[in-house]
Design a protein around this motif. Structure first.
Motif, PDB file in Angstrom:
ATOM      1  N   TRP A   9       5.265  -4.748   7.137  1.00  0.00           N
ATOM      2  CA  TRP A   9       4.749  -6.023   6.648  1.00  0.00           C
ATOM      3  C   TRP A   9       3.355  -6.331   7.180  1.00  0.00           C
ATOM      4  O   TRP A   9       2.812  -7.397   6.887  1.00  0.00           O
ATOM      5  CB  TRP A   9       5.688  -7.168   7.044  1.00  0.00           C
ATOM      6  CG  TRP A   9       7.104  -6.949   6.638  1.00  0.00           C
ATOM      7  CD1 TRP A   9       8.171  -6.766   7.473  1.00  0.00           C
ATOM      8  CD2 TRP A   9       7.634  -6.880   5.313  1.00  0.00           C
ATOM      9  NE1 TRP A   9       9.321  -6.591   6.746  1.00  0.00           N
ATOM     10  CE2 TRP A   9       9.015  -6.659   5.411  1.00  0.00           C
ATOM     11  CE3 TRP A   9       7.072  -6.988   4.035  1.00  0.00           C
ATOM     12  CZ2 TRP A   9       9.835  -6.544   4.296  1.00  0.00           C
ATOM     13  CZ3 TRP A   9       7.896  -6.871   2.931  1.00  0.00           C
ATOM     14  CH2 TRP A   9       9.257  -6.662   3.070  1.00  0.00           C
ATOM     15  N   LEU A  10       2.785  -5.433   7.957  1.00  0.00           N
ATOM     16  CA  LEU A  10       1.497  -5.706   8.591  1.00  0.00           C
ATOM     17  C   LEU A  10       0.347  -5.062   7.836  1.00  0.00           C
ATOM     18  O   LEU A  10       0.457  -3.918   7.402  1.00  0.00           O
ATOM     19  CB  LEU A  10       1.497  -5.172  10.033  1.00  0.00           C
ATOM     20  CG  LEU A  10       2.585  -5.731  10.936  1.00  0.00           C
ATOM     21  CD1 LEU A  10       2.503  -5.090  12.309  1.00  0.00           C
ATOM     22  CD2 LEU A  10       2.464  -7.236  11.042  1.00  0.00           C
ATOM     23  N   PRO A  11      -0.768  -5.774   7.712  1.00  0.00           N
ATOM     24  CA  PRO A  11      -1.918  -5.196   7.013  1.00  0.00           C
ATOM     25  C   PRO A  11      -2.415  -3.902   7.658  1.00  0.00           C
ATOM     26  O   PRO A  11      -2.879  -3.007   6.972  1.00  0.00           O
ATOM     27  CB  PRO A  11      -2.989  -6.282   7.108  1.00  0.00           C
ATOM     28  CG  PRO A  11      -2.280  -7.533   7.453  1.00  0.00           C
ATOM     29  CD  PRO A  11      -1.003  -7.142   8.140  1.00  0.00           C
ATOM     30  N   GLU A  12      -2.292  -3.795   8.992  1.00  0.00           N
ATOM     31  CA  GLU A  12      -2.763  -2.602   9.691  1.00  0.00           C
ATOM     32  C   GLU A  12      -1.919  -1.375   9.384  1.00  0.00           C
ATOM     33  O   GLU A  12      -2.381  -0.253   9.513  1.00  0.00           O
ATOM     34  CB  GLU A  12      -2.749  -2.809  11.223  1.00  0.00           C
ATOM     35  CG  GLU A  12      -3.555  -3.955  11.711  1.00  0.00           C
ATOM     36  CD  GLU A  12      -2.763  -5.255  11.797  1.00  0.00           C
ATOM     37  OE1 GLU A  12      -1.579  -5.314  11.399  1.00  0.00           O
ATOM     38  OE2 GLU A  12      -3.354  -6.243  12.240  1.00  0.00           O
ATOM     39  N   GLY A  13      -0.649  -1.597   9.047  1.00  0.00           N
ATOM     40  CA  GLY A  13       0.264  -0.488   8.849  1.00  0.00           C
ATOM     41  C   GLY A  13       0.573   0.205  10.169  1.00  0.00           C
ATOM     42  O   GLY A  13       0.369  -0.344  11.246  1.00  0.00           O
ATOM     43  N   VAL A  14       1.063   1.418  10.081  1.00  0.00           N
ATOM     44  CA  VAL A  14       1.429   2.200  11.262  1.00  0.00           C
ATOM     45  C   VAL A  14       0.156   2.586  12.022  1.00  0.00           C
ATOM     46  O   VAL A  14      -0.833   2.990  11.423  1.00  0.00           O
ATOM     47  CB  VAL A  14       2.203   3.473  10.844  1.00  0.00           C
ATOM     48  CG1 VAL A  14       2.442   4.388  12.041  1.00  0.00           C
ATOM     49  CG2 VAL A  14       3.523   3.093  10.189  1.00  0.00           C
ATOM     50  N   LEU A  15       0.211   2.464  13.341  1.00  0.00           N
ATOM     51  CA  LEU A  15      -0.911   2.866  14.186  1.00  0.00           C
ATOM     52  C   LEU A  15      -0.521   4.079  15.014  1.00  0.00           C
ATOM     53  O   LEU A  15       0.567   4.112  15.597  1.00  0.00           O
ATOM     54  CB  LEU A  15      -1.320   1.729  15.127  1.00  0.00           C
ATOM     55  CG  LEU A  15      -1.752   0.405  14.491  1.00  0.00           C
ATOM     56  CD1 LEU A  15      -2.179  -0.579  15.573  1.00  0.00           C
ATOM     57  CD2 LEU A  15      -2.859   0.607  13.484  1.00  0.00           C
ATOM     58  N   ALA A 124       0.930 -12.183  -5.929  1.00  0.00           N
ATOM     59  CA  ALA A 124      -0.028 -11.070  -6.011  1.00  0.00           C
ATOM     60  C   ALA A 124      -1.377 -11.498  -5.434  1.00  0.00           C
ATOM     61  O   ALA A 124      -2.420 -11.272  -6.033  1.00  0.00           O
ATOM     62  CB  ALA A 124      -0.160 -10.571  -7.447  1.00  0.00           C
ATOM     63  N   GLY A 125      -1.348 -12.077  -4.240  1.00  0.00           N
ATOM     64  CA  GLY A 125      -2.561 -12.612  -3.637  1.00  0.00           C
ATOM     65  C   GLY A 125      -3.110 -11.816  -2.468  1.00  0.00           C
ATOM     66  O   GLY A 125      -4.167 -12.148  -1.942  1.00  0.00           O
ATOM     67  N   LEU A 126      -2.408 -10.780  -2.046  1.00  0.00           N
ATOM     68  CA  LEU A 126      -2.830 -10.036  -0.860  1.00  0.00           C
ATOM     69  C   LEU A 126      -2.953  -8.554  -1.218  1.00  0.00           C
ATOM     70  O   LEU A 126      -1.954  -7.872  -1.419  1.00  0.00           O
ATOM     71  CB  LEU A 126      -1.790 -10.232   0.257  1.00  0.00           C
ATOM     72  CG  LEU A 126      -2.123  -9.711   1.637  1.00  0.00           C
ATOM     73  CD1 LEU A 126      -3.352 -10.416   2.207  1.00  0.00           C
ATOM     74  CD2 LEU A 126      -0.944  -9.920   2.568  1.00  0.00           C
ATOM     75  N   PRO A 129      -4.280  -1.525   0.852  1.00  0.00           N
ATOM     76  CA  PRO A 129      -5.116  -0.336   0.645  1.00  0.00           C
ATOM     77  C   PRO A 129      -4.575   0.606  -0.433  1.00  0.00           C
ATOM     78  O   PRO A 129      -5.332   1.307  -1.088  1.00  0.00           O
ATOM     79  CB  PRO A 129      -5.112   0.351   2.015  1.00  0.00           C
ATOM     80  CG  PRO A 129      -4.825  -0.742   2.986  1.00  0.00           C
ATOM     81  CD  PRO A 129      -3.917  -1.705   2.255  1.00  0.00           C
ATOM     82  N   SER A 130      -3.262   0.557  -0.656  1.00  0.00           N
ATOM     83  CA  SER A 130      -2.630   1.422  -1.660  1.00  0.00           C
ATOM     84  C   SER A 130      -2.943   0.978  -3.091  1.00  0.00           C
ATOM     85  O   SER A 130      -2.626   1.687  -4.036  1.00  0.00           O
ATOM     86  CB  SER A 130      -1.117   1.405  -1.468  1.00  0.00           C
ATOM     87  OG  SER A 130      -0.624   0.100  -1.758  1.00  0.00           O
ATOM     88  N   GLY A 131      -3.539  -0.206  -3.238  1.00  0.00           N
ATOM     89  CA  GLY A 131      -3.769  -0.758  -4.566  1.00  0.00           C
ATOM     90  C   GLY A 131      -2.690  -1.743  -4.988  1.00  0.00           C
ATOM     91  O   GLY A 131      -2.833  -2.439  -5.983  1.00  0.00           O
ATOM     92  N   GLU A 132      -1.598  -1.781  -4.236  1.00  0.00           N
ATOM     93  CA  GLU A 132      -0.503  -2.723  -4.493  1.00  0.00           C
ATOM     94  C   GLU A 132      -0.952  -4.136  -4.093  1.00  0.00           C
ATOM     95  O   GLU A 132      -1.769  -4.311  -3.199  1.00  0.00           O
ATOM     96  CB  GLU A 132       0.694  -2.286  -3.636  1.00  0.00           C
ATOM     97  CG  GLU A 132       1.866  -3.209  -3.646  1.00  0.00           C
ATOM     98  CD  GLU A 132       2.953  -2.782  -2.645  1.00  0.00           C
ATOM     99  OE1 GLU A 132       4.060  -3.297  -2.788  1.00  0.00           O
ATOM    100  OE2 GLU A 132       2.689  -1.967  -1.741  1.00  0.00           O
TER     101      GLU A 132
END
Length: 153
Positions: A9-15, A124-126, A129-132
């Motif tokens: 659920w995080l914008p950063e994704g996996v680090l 659909a407001g956020l 990076p995947s385009g989703e």
């Protein structure tokens, strides 16, 4: 931050390790935008709480991220309660906001336990990076609501 279930659920994704260390270094100072959450019993890092000024004056944004073994045990609610007290009683904030995706039921349940109310559902407001495009819930609590709830306790 390396667990895909925790970071989905995080914008950063996996680090990876290097990105995690950079994240920790960015937030290690008083100017950081997140606080570490450490177990009182073991001293182990169990998660972090994003807590930073939002673009609106006298407004903070709050969030929570916990390792899987510590999810669903009240840690997010406990830590967020402490930061709400800081926001309203120390920083004299007018408002604290939080956001999450509608599918992240655990997160919006914490917001509701904190006395926050859902103010919006952005469809659909956020962008990802995947385009989703993600939907997003927007919650908030005002200082007067916080202080009224404290009197009721």
């Amino acid at each position: 931050m390396s667990d895909p279930d925790v970071t989905r659920w995080l914008p950063e994704g996996v680090l990876d390790e290097a990105a995690s260390q950079a994240f920790a270094a960015r937030h290690a100072s008083d100017a950081g935008e997140a606080l570490a959450v450490v177990s009182k019993d073991s001293g182990e890092l169990i998660g972090h709480i994003p807590f930073h000024p939002w673009f609106g004056a006298h407004t903070q944004e709050i969030g929570w991220v916990f390792a899987r073994p510590y999810q669903g045990r009240g840690y997010a609610t406990e830590a967020a309660h402490a930061l709400l007290a800081c926001a309203f009683e120390t920083l004299s904030c007018h408002r604290v906001i939080a956001t999450c995706q509608p599918e992240n039921r655990a997160s919006w349940r914490v917001m509701e336990k904190l006395g926050m109310r859902r103010e919006a559902h952005f469809r659909a407001g956020l962008p990802r990076p995947s385009g989703e495009w993600w939907d997003e819930y927007f919650y908030a609590i005002l200082a007067d609501e916080y202080f009224a709830s404290r009197k009721a306790d």
